[in-house]
Design a protein around this motif. Structure first.
Motif, PDB file in Angstrom:
ATOM      1  N   UNK A   1       0.826  -1.210   0.000  1.00 27.46           N
ATOM      2  CA  UNK A   1       0.000   0.000   0.000  1.00 27.46           C
ATOM      3  C   UNK A   1       0.861   1.261   0.000  1.00 27.46           C
ATOM      4  N   UNK A   2       1.969   1.221   0.741  1.00 24.03           N
ATOM      5  CA  UNK A   2       2.855   2.389   0.790  1.00 24.03           C
ATOM      6  C   UNK A   2       3.455   2.694  -0.580  1.00 24.03           C
ATOM      7  N   UNK A   3       3.756   1.647  -1.348  1.00 22.48           N
ATOM      8  CA  UNK A   3       4.334   1.838  -2.681  1.00 22.48           C
ATOM      9  C   UNK A   3       3.276   2.318  -3.656  1.00 22.48           C
ATOM     10  N   UNK A   4       2.106   1.712  -3.618  1.00 23.74           N
ATOM     11  CA  UNK A   4       1.012   2.131  -4.490  1.00 23.74           C
ATOM     12  C   UNK A   4       0.627   3.585  -4.224  1.00 23.74           C
ATOM     13  N   UNK A   5       0.567   3.965  -2.950  1.00 28.22           N
ATOM     14  CA  UNK A   5       0.076   5.291  -2.600  1.00 28.22           C
ATOM     15  C   UNK A   5       1.102   6.392  -2.690  1.00 28.22           C
ATOM     16  N   UNK A   6       2.360   6.096  -2.322  1.00 31.53           N
ATOM     17  CA  UNK A   6       3.347   7.180  -2.295  1.00 31.53           C
ATOM     18  C   UNK A   6       4.762   6.700  -2.598  1.00 31.53           C
ATOM     19  N   UNK A   7       4.893   5.700  -3.449  1.00 34.03           N
ATOM     20  CA  UNK A   7       6.216   5.217  -3.811  1.00 34.03           C
ATOM     21  C   UNK A   7       7.076   6.278  -4.475  1.00 34.03           C
ATOM     22  N   UNK A   8       6.461   7.096  -5.319  1.00 34.95           N
ATOM     23  CA  UNK A   8       7.203   8.161  -5.985  1.00 34.95           C
ATOM     24  C   UNK A   8       7.666   9.219  -5.008  1.00 34.95           C
ATOM     25  N   UNK A   9       6.776   9.629  -4.107  1.00 35.94           N
ATOM     26  CA  UNK A   9       7.135  10.630  -3.102  1.00 35.94           C
ATOM     27  C   UNK A   9       8.245  10.108  -2.199  1.00 35.94           C
ATOM     28  N   UNK A  10       8.146   8.845  -1.773  1.00 39.63           N
ATOM     29  CA  UNK A  10       9.183   8.285  -0.904  1.00 39.63           C
ATOM     30  C   UNK A  10      10.539   8.335  -1.584  1.00 39.63           C
ATOM     31  N   UNK A  11      10.582   7.979  -2.866  1.00 39.21           N
ATOM     32  CA  UNK A  11      11.856   7.994  -3.587  1.00 39.21           C
ATOM     33  C   UNK A  11      12.381   9.413  -3.721  1.00 39.21           C
ATOM     34  N   UNK A  12      11.518  10.336  -4.080  1.00 45.22           N
ATOM     35  CA  UNK A  12      11.934  11.736  -4.235  1.00 45.22           C
ATOM     36  C   UNK A  12      12.440  12.303  -2.913  1.00 45.22           C
ATOM     37  N   UNK A  13      11.690  12.055  -1.829  1.00 43.23           N
ATOM     38  CA  UNK A  13      12.070  12.604  -0.528  1.00 43.23           C
ATOM     39  C   UNK A  13      13.372  11.990  -0.023  1.00 43.23           C
ATOM     40  N   UNK A  14      13.511  10.680  -0.176  1.00 47.98           N
ATOM     41  CA  UNK A  14      14.723  10.006   0.296  1.00 47.98           C
ATOM     42  C   UNK A  14      15.949  10.498  -0.467  1.00 47.98           C
ATOM     43  N   UNK A  15      15.804  10.706  -1.779  1.00 43.29           N
ATOM     44  CA  UNK A  15      16.907  11.212  -2.587  1.00 43.29           C
ATOM     45  C   UNK A  15      17.318  12.613  -2.148  1.00 43.29           C
ATOM     46  N   UNK A  16      16.349  13.379  -1.616  1.00 44.66           N
ATOM     47  CA  UNK A  16      16.636  14.734  -1.158  1.00 44.66           C
ATOM     48  C   UNK A  16      17.287  14.750   0.219  1.00 44.66           C
ATOM     49  N   UNK A  17      17.217  13.627   0.941  1.00 42.28           N
ATOM     50  CA  UNK A  17      17.821  13.561   2.259  1.00 42.28           C
ATOM     51  C   UNK A  17      16.853  13.346   3.400  1.00 42.28           C
ATOM     52  N   UNK A  18      15.587  13.070   3.104  1.00 41.74           N
ATOM     53  CA  UNK A  18      14.591  12.857   4.154  1.00 41.74           C
ATOM     54  C   UNK A  18      14.811  11.519   4.860  1.00 41.74           C
TER      55      UNK A  18
END
Length: 237
Positions: free
Chosen positions: A19-36
């Motif tokens: 569910x986390x990937x379906x709902x916000x997989x893109x955001x998680x990748x973007x945020x993690x790449x930024x340093x979150x």
């Protein structure tokens, strides 16, 4: 509006693995790449009837998939609050008090323990009973109160999944769109491929074509190529 993802500690609530990937997989990748920092609190997992050749996937298979996806996204931590067949697809049988308390304080990745700046959870209009009660329990756990006594994340979002519109009271279009680049979307699709027991061929709500199509639609709605849609429940500037 611009969110500095590099400064965020993000806590995602996922009723089930994927569910986390379906709902916000893109955001998680973007945020993690930024340093979150990114953490995922799963609510439950167990043996699951599915459309595979053998007709089900085991909890052990699901755990193995989580570990691969966690490495893929480089999560800072993950946890399952109510593991086992006693709870899987039966979260609506749990007292709301118990579920809300797990989210608020009785889990290693609870809001009180982690003190996230961003919380993301499913939308209550999902047809799935586990999604519905997770959303409602999160509403309770994040109720307005004195910020000197309880932690209040500054940004609270509900994510969408393609099948969420299958309700009479379906939510309107998302009111917060997060722009993705192709790398973010590809990371999301790659994670879904790692959930080998859950991804399906098209047409299906969990197919790669569905996920890409939804990202294109949400991007079009805000004038960019790709985006993920969210419902802002709290936005404290």
């Amino acid at each position: 509006m611009t969110i500095d993802w590099s400064q965020q500690r993000i806590l995602v609530f996922a009723p089930h693995p994927d569910d986390e990937t379906l709902g916000c997989g893109g955001l998680m990748h973007r945020a993690k790449a930024a340093g979150a920092e990114v953490y995922v609190q799963f609510l439950t997992v167990g043996d699951t009837a599915d459309n595979s050749a053998k007709g089900f996937s085991t909890a052990d298979e699901r755990y193995a998939e989580i570990k691969e996806v966690a490495d893929h996204f480089r999560w800072d931590g993950w946890h399952i609050a109510f593991p086992g067949d006693e709870y899987h697809l039966k979260l609506d049988a749990l007292p709301r008090f118990e579920l809300s308390n797990a989210i608020e304080r009785h889990s290693p990745l609870s809001i009180a323990e982690l003190r996230p700046t961003v919380v993301i959870a499913p939308h209550r209009t999902s047809y799935n009973q586990d999604h519905q009660v997770t959303a409602e329990a999160m509403h309770t756990a994040l109720r307005p109160s004195n910020t000197r006594l309880r932690h209040h994340p500054r940004l609270v979002l509900a994510y969408e999944e393609a099948a969420d519109q299958w309700r009479y009271e379906a939510a309107p279009s998302p009111n917060l769109l997060v722009e993705l680049d192709e790398e973010d979307l590809e990371a999301k699709l790659a994670a879904m491929r790692l959930y080998g027991t859950q991804i399906h061929e098209h047409p299906h709500t969990r197919s790669e074509q569905t996920l890409r199509s939804l990202a294109v639609l949400r991007g079009m709605q805000t004038g960019v190529a790709l985006a993920e849609g969210f419902y802002a429940m709290r936005l404290l500037a």
